[in-house]
Structures are given as C-alpha cells and as structure tokens.
Design an enzyme around this catalytic site. Structure first.
Site, PDB file in Angstrom:
ATOM      1  N   ARG A 105     -21.549  59.382 -77.571  1.00 51.38           N
ATOM      2  CA  ARG A 105     -21.252  60.765 -77.186  1.00 51.38           C
ATOM      3  C   ARG A 105     -20.950  61.516 -78.479  1.00 51.38           C
ATOM      4  O   ARG A 105     -20.007  61.174 -79.201  1.00 51.38           O
ATOM      5  CB  ARG A 105     -20.063  60.833 -76.232  1.00 51.38           C
ATOM      6  CG  ARG A 105     -19.566  62.263 -76.042  1.00 51.38           C
ATOM      7  CD  ARG A 105     -18.590  62.418 -74.913  1.00 51.38           C
ATOM      8  NE  ARG A 105     -19.279  62.374 -73.637  1.00 51.38           N
ATOM      9  CZ  ARG A 105     -18.769  62.808 -72.483  1.00 51.38           C
ATOM     10  NH1 ARG A 105     -17.545  63.309 -72.454  1.00 51.38           N
ATOM     11  NH2 ARG A 105     -19.446  62.751 -71.369  1.00 51.38           N
ATOM     12  N   HIS A 132     -27.288  65.723 -71.255  1.00 50.21           N
ATOM     13  CA  HIS A 132     -26.331  64.784 -70.648  1.00 50.21           C
ATOM     14  C   HIS A 132     -27.066  64.000 -69.553  1.00 50.21           C
ATOM     15  O   HIS A 132     -26.779  64.123 -68.363  1.00 50.21           O
ATOM     16  CB  HIS A 132     -25.149  65.569 -70.069  1.00 50.21           C
ATOM     17  CG  HIS A 132     -23.956  64.726 -69.718  1.00 50.21           C
ATOM     18  ND1 HIS A 132     -23.868  63.372 -69.997  1.00 50.21           N
ATOM     19  CD2 HIS A 132     -22.784  65.058 -69.095  1.00 50.21           C
ATOM     20  CE1 HIS A 132     -22.707  62.911 -69.567  1.00 50.21           C
ATOM     21  NE2 HIS A 132     -22.040  63.905 -69.010  1.00 50.21           N
ATOM     22  N   GLN A 135     -25.316  61.864 -66.620  1.00 52.30           N
ATOM     23  CA  GLN A 135     -24.749  62.630 -65.511  1.00 52.30           C
ATOM     24  C   GLN A 135     -25.817  62.915 -64.453  1.00 52.30           C
ATOM     25  O   GLN A 135     -25.547  62.896 -63.253  1.00 52.30           O
ATOM     26  CB  GLN A 135     -24.161  63.948 -66.032  1.00 52.30           C
ATOM     27  CG  GLN A 135     -23.503  64.781 -64.953  1.00 52.30           C
ATOM     28  CD  GLN A 135     -22.237  64.148 -64.403  1.00 52.30           C
ATOM     29  OE1 GLN A 135     -21.359  63.760 -65.166  1.00 52.30           O
ATOM     30  NE2 GLN A 135     -22.130  64.034 -63.087  1.00 52.30           N
ATOM     31  N   ASP A 220     -21.215  74.336 -64.244  1.00 52.57           N
ATOM     32  CA  ASP A 220     -20.491  73.582 -65.276  1.00 52.57           C
ATOM     33  C   ASP A 220     -19.597  74.590 -66.004  1.00 52.57           C
ATOM     34  O   ASP A 220     -19.724  75.811 -65.812  1.00 52.57           O
ATOM     35  CB  ASP A 220     -21.512  72.935 -66.236  1.00 52.57           C
ATOM     36  CG  ASP A 220     -20.874  71.982 -67.248  1.00 52.57           C
ATOM     37  OD1 ASP A 220     -19.697  71.627 -67.096  1.00 52.57           O
ATOM     38  OD2 ASP A 220     -21.584  71.602 -68.207  1.00 52.57           O
ATOM     39  N   CYS A 260     -20.300  68.487 -62.838  1.00 51.01           N
ATOM     40  CA  CYS A 260     -20.138  67.201 -63.532  1.00 51.01           C
ATOM     41  C   CYS A 260     -18.682  66.879 -63.821  1.00 51.01           C
ATOM     42  O   CYS A 260     -18.332  65.730 -64.034  1.00 51.01           O
ATOM     43  CB  CYS A 260     -20.962  67.193 -64.811  1.00 51.01           C
ATOM     44  SG  CYS A 260     -20.455  68.422 -66.030  1.00 51.01           S
ATOM     45  N   ARG A 288     -21.206  57.873 -61.263  1.00 46.52           N
ATOM     46  CA  ARG A 288     -21.442  57.576 -62.681  1.00 46.52           C
ATOM     47  C   ARG A 288     -21.396  56.052 -62.884  1.00 46.52           C
ATOM     48  O   ARG A 288     -22.201  55.487 -63.607  1.00 46.52           O
ATOM     49  CB  ARG A 288     -20.361  58.252 -63.553  1.00 46.52           C
ATOM     50  CG  ARG A 288     -20.411  59.772 -63.576  1.00 46.52           C
ATOM     51  CD  ARG A 288     -21.658  60.296 -64.266  1.00 46.52           C
ATOM     52  NE  ARG A 288     -21.779  59.821 -65.624  1.00 46.52           N
ATOM     53  CZ  ARG A 288     -21.175  60.356 -66.693  1.00 46.52           C
ATOM     54  NH1 ARG A 288     -20.428  61.431 -66.558  1.00 46.52           N
ATOM     55  NH2 ARG A 288     -21.357  59.856 -67.913  1.00 46.52           N
TER      56      ARG A 288
HETATM   57  N1  NVA Z   1     -21.107  70.922 -70.684  1.00 48.18           N
HETATM   58  C1  NVA Z   1     -19.913  70.126 -70.754  1.00 48.18           C
HETATM   59  C2  NVA Z   1     -20.071  68.863 -69.961  1.00 48.18           C
HETATM   60  C3  NVA Z   1     -18.861  67.974 -69.960  1.00 48.18           C
HETATM   61  C4  NVA Z   1     -19.078  66.686 -69.231  1.00 48.18           C
HETATM   62  C5  NVA Z   1     -19.577  69.824 -72.202  1.00 48.18           C
HETATM   63  O1  NVA Z   1     -20.491  69.513 -72.962  1.00 48.18           O
HETATM   64  O2  NVA Z   1     -18.404  69.918 -72.570  1.00 48.18           O
HETATM   65  N1   CP Z   2     -18.848  64.481 -66.556  1.00 48.68           N
HETATM   66  C1   CP Z   2     -18.446  63.845 -67.669  1.00 48.68           C
HETATM   67  O1   CP Z   2     -19.251  63.416 -68.509  1.00 48.68           O
HETATM   68  O2   CP Z   2     -17.099  63.694 -67.761  1.00 48.68           O
HETATM   69  P1   CP Z   2     -16.269  63.180 -69.028  1.00 48.68           P
HETATM   70  O3   CP Z   2     -16.366  64.230 -70.096  1.00 48.68           O
HETATM   71  O4   CP Z   2     -14.881  62.997 -68.500  1.00 48.68           O
HETATM   72  O5   CP Z   2     -16.876  61.882 -69.513  1.00 48.68           O
END
Ligand code: NVA
Ligand code: CP
Length: 302
Positions: A105, A132, A135, A220, A260, A288
C-alpha cells in the site's frame, strides 16, 4: 510458470475474476461451515508493506494468511530500509527471495509497478493513489451475493474521481456493467481509462442524474490519504455530490449502497443512507477477507 502480479483488475482476465469471485464465495461458506480451510498455504509468507494507514486491508490480509495456514509480516517504512531510501528495485529483489508474495500500500502507482518488475514473487496492489483493485474484488463479491450477476446492470459512482473510481472503471470493463460517474469539475478519473471504456462509462455533473435507475450506488471520501490538506477546500465543491436519501430515491428501489470505508457521515454520505436498509457496507468490509483469500490462492496455489 511466469509470476503473476495483481496491480490492477486488468492483470486478470474477466474469466479469472469470475473464478476468484466464486472461490471467495466458497471460502466464505467453508469458513462458516467447517471453521478451517486445511492449510493450503502452509509455510508460505506474505510480506505486507504499508506506507499509508489501514484497518481493513491489514486485518483482512493478515487474517487471510493465518486462516490459510501461512504467515503475514507487517512492514512499515519506519522500521525497514525502504523508509531510509533503499531503492525499490533492490528491496523487491531481496524481499521476493524470501517472501512468497508481497502486498504493497503506497502513494505513487509507479512504486508497485517498479517493485513488480523486479520481484520474483507475486505483488499485490493494496491501494495506490491511482487504484484499489482488492476493494473491487470484495465489492463485486458483495454485489453478486446480494443481487446475482452484474452484467448489464448500472452502477452510479458519486464523488471524487479517485483510486476507487478508476478501479470501478476497470471493473465496468471486466464485469460488464454500465458506470455513471458524477464528480465535480477538476476531479475526474483518469482520462485514458475513460477513453478505453468508451460508451460503457458516462461522466455526468449531477448526482441525482447519475443515480437514476442505478442498481448500485457507490461513493468514497472527498479527500483521500495524502490529500488531507485539501479536506476543507474540497468540501464546498463536493457538497452537491453527497449521497443522501434524495439521491438514493433516484436509484432502483432494490438498489444497494456501497462505500469502501472509512466513511465520513455528513460529508460524502448521510448517516441515513450508510446506516440504512440499502447499505451493504459491513458485508462489503467482511468480504475483503474472503475475496483476498481467493486472490492469494489464485496467485500462490496454482
Ligand atoms: N480513496 C481512499 C480509499 C481508502 C480505502 C483513499 O485512498 O484514502
Ligand atoms: N477500504 C480499505 O481499504 O480500508 P483500510 O484503509 O482500512 O484498509
């Protein structure tokens, strides 16, 4: 056999994604009925590199590896040489000589691409600024479990044209549904993805219009990780793109709502919607675990 990576949904064929979805459903049932999976990933290790925060992704990958009989290691940049500037290429060569798979990540999507190019083990994108895909595995499984096949259906994406939105465009192509995106000007998803998707994806400027007769409404956060400084300045532009009961009323009566998570109630979605009867966000979060077990088996157990 050459190593397979999962950086976007396009790294699998549509048939492979259907297979992963079915396995996710079967693994979920097996866990509930038998309580274990017979350790198919015994002695296998997943290295998990987190350069951004996470609750769901860390829990689901770590627990998935435990339940499959393997092991997961949490690596933060604070405690590894990656955080002190060791080149991504060198880190990839070293980590992939020991770990059986690597989950990352991070910020720039080029990081996972560079890592994968120098890794002898499968690399999984667990969120970048651009995509992502993990997800989406969970979202598609959740949608299928509640409503059956998604081919020919309509999804409304309302809000930021962010990593999740880009992944929904890929999903529209791979799972064969129509996608309507409503976002403020200047916050569109990737132009090249829109061009590739053609008529399958439509860009509109009105949340209610996007939701009209939709089978699934998704949103989101308005400011993603790494954009915290823009949180306040984005609020005014994004307010017309809030998913509330008026927007949900435009969708089909049996439409589902997904997010998500983490969510900001009163911003991108009202409490009435996310905590209401059409919301499947808790199933989505649970899936997930099941969907990623299927992905791990697909990448490691072939
Ligand atoms: N769009 C959000 C998704 C978090 C799971 C981010 O990148 O922070
Ligand atoms: N939806 C998701 O990826 O959540 P986290 O940021 O908690 O991993």
């Amino acid at each position: 056999m050459s190593v397979r990576h999962f950086l976007t949904l396009k790294d699998c064929t549509a048939d492979e994604l259907q297979l992963i979805l079915q396995w996710g459903i079967e693994l979920k049932a097996e866990l509930k009925n038998k309580g274990h999976h017979g350790d198919p990933l015994k002695n296998r290790s997943l290295a998990m590199i987190f350069e951004k925060a996470s609750t769901r992704t860390r829990l689901s990958f770590e627990i998935a590896m435990t339940q499959l009989g393997g092991h997961a290691l949490f690596l933060s940049p604070r405690d590894t040489q990656l955080g002190r500037g060791e080149p991504i290429e060198d880190s990839a060569r070293v980590i992939s000589r020991m770990a059986d798979a690597i989950m990352i990540r991070t910020f720039g999507h080029h990081v996972v691409e560079t890592f994968a190019a120098h890794s002898q083990a499968p690399v999984i994108n667990a969120l970048t600024d651009d995509y992502h895909p993990c997800q989406l595995l969970a979202d598609m499984q959740t949608w299928y479990e509640h409503r059956g096949p998604m081919a020919g259906k309509t999804v409304a994406w309302i809000g930021d044209g962010n990593n999740m939105c880009n992944s929904y465009i890929n999903a529209a192509m791979q799972y064969d549904f129509h996608l309507r995106i409503a976002c403020p000007e200047g916050f569109e998803p990737k132009a090249e993805l829109l061009a590739q998707a053609g008529e399958r994806v439509e860009l509109v400027r009105d949340a209610a219009a996007a939701a009209r007769d939709a089978d699934l409404v998704v949103t989101d956060v308005w400011a993603s990780m790494g954009q915290e400084d823009e949180q306040a300045s984005r609020r005014e532009k994004f307010l017309p793109f809030q998913v509330n009961s008026h927007v949900m009323a435009q969708a089909r009566p049996d439409a589902l709502f997904m997010h998500c998570l983490p969510a900001h109630r009163g911003e991108e979605v009202t409490a009435e919607v996310i905590d209401g009867p059409q919301s499947v966000v808790w199933d989505e979060a649970e899936n997930r675990l099941h969907a990623q077990k299927a992905l791990l088996l697909f990448l490691l157990h072939r």
